[in-house]
Motif scaffolding. Structure first.
Motif, PDB file in Angstrom:
ATOM      1  N   TRP A 173       0.836  -1.211   0.000  1.00  9.84           N
ATOM      2  CA  TRP A 173       0.000   0.000   0.000  1.00  9.84           C
ATOM      3  C   TRP A 173       0.868   1.257   0.000  1.00  9.84           C
ATOM      4  N   TYR A 217      -8.419   1.507  -8.136  1.00  9.43           N
ATOM      5  CA  TYR A 217      -9.639   1.112  -7.435  1.00  9.43           C
ATOM      6  C   TYR A 217     -10.572   0.310  -8.345  1.00  9.43           C
ATOM      7  N   GLY A 265      -8.022  -1.114  -4.356  1.00  9.06           N
ATOM      8  CA  GLY A 265      -8.211  -0.190  -3.247  1.00  9.06           C
ATOM      9  C   GLY A 265      -9.156  -0.678  -2.180  1.00  9.06           C
ATOM     10  N   THR A 308     -11.479   3.418   6.174  1.00  9.83           N
ATOM     11  CA  THR A 308     -11.703   4.629   5.381  1.00  9.83           C
ATOM     12  C   THR A 308     -10.665   5.697   5.718  1.00  9.83           C
ATOM     13  N   HIS A 337      -7.574   5.393   3.609  1.00 12.55           N
ATOM     14  CA  HIS A 337      -7.757   5.896   2.248  1.00 12.55           C
ATOM     15  C   HIS A 337      -7.717   7.425   2.219  1.00 12.55           C
TER      16      HIS A 337
END
Length: 253
Positions: free
Chosen positions: A113, A159, A164, A171, A174
């Motif tokens: 990530w 995504y 994603g 959340t 992100h």
């Protein structure tokens, strides 16, 4: 020996390949990069991607975002040549490929990530820096927006293929990633503005305006002279015909 041909030197330094070379290269390299990335991911990670996914992923990640950005740069930024846009896209495409190889060596989801978002941030900052140098710092607001097109397209593709939402991150993770992208861009522009201000305060000329003008072969006045009003002495010479001479710093005796 003959005189130096400055025109040839300028064309040698500032020329880039034509669109007839760059556009096929962008398309062809997307397939090459996609295939190599597929082999790297299959070899060095526990993932087992299907061979049928190589072509769509290569087009979606290595071609569409960069071709879109290349067309957008030259259309939104006036006087920015289309050949330069594609050359920048080819450079960004190679950076993306390098990050894809690095990604294949990630040992856990968290590292993967971080590498992915570091790639997006790097591409965004690269576009900002190159476009500011090429077009001038005065258009930084437009540069910020247009430079976001490429990483935004990559993020959307990321995504879209499920990269994603299927990693189990909250959340907040992100949102923090998006915020990091914007903060890094804002910090870079702030540094560039400070540098330009320091140079402009001494010379009254923007360093980025000079650089962009140099790349476009435009002439720019540095205006570095110091205004002065020297004392001028006037004397006359009469040798049949009277002649009056005015000269600075000449003693009348």
């Amino acid at each position: 020996m003959g005189a130096d041909n400055v025109d040839i030197f300028q064309r040698l330094v500032f020329s880039v390949p034509s669109l007839s070379v760059q556009v096929p290269a962008l398309a062809g390299l997307s397939l090459v990069y996609g295939a190599i990335a597929f082999v790297a991911v299959s070899t060095f990670t526990p993932l087992d991607p299907a061979p049928a996914s190589v072509l769509p992923v290569a087009v979606l990640l290595f071609f569409v975002p960069f071709a879109f950005a290349a067309e957008l740069f030259s259309r939104v930024l006036s006087q920015y040549p289309r050949t330069w846009s594609y050359f920048l896209a080819l450079t960004s495409q190679f950076v993306m490929f390098v990050y894809a190889l690095v990604l294949s060596g990630a040992n856990n989801i968290g590292n993967a990530w971080s590498i992915i978002w570091l790639c997006f941030i790097t591409l965004y900052l690269l576009n900002i820096l190159v476009l500011v140098i090429s077009t001038g710092i005065d258009r930084y607001k437009r540069v910020l927006l247009v430079s976001l097109a490429e990483p935004a397209a990559l993020i959307a593709a990321f995504y879209a293929i499920g990269g994603g939402g299927d990693l189990g991150f909250s959340t907040y993770r992100h949102v923090f990633a998006f915020a990091s992208l914007l903060i890094a861009a804002a910090f870079l522009v702030f540094v560039l503005l400070v540098v330009d201000y320091l140079i402009r305060s001494n010379t009254d000329v923007s360093a980025f305006a000079l650089t962009s003008g140099l790349l476009r072969n435009d002439r720019e006045s540095l205006d570095l002279g110091v205004e002065a009003r020297p004392a001028v002495e006037t004397f006359a010479v009469d040798n049949g015909d009277r002649l009056t001479v005015a000269a600075p710093w000449v003693h009348p005796g």
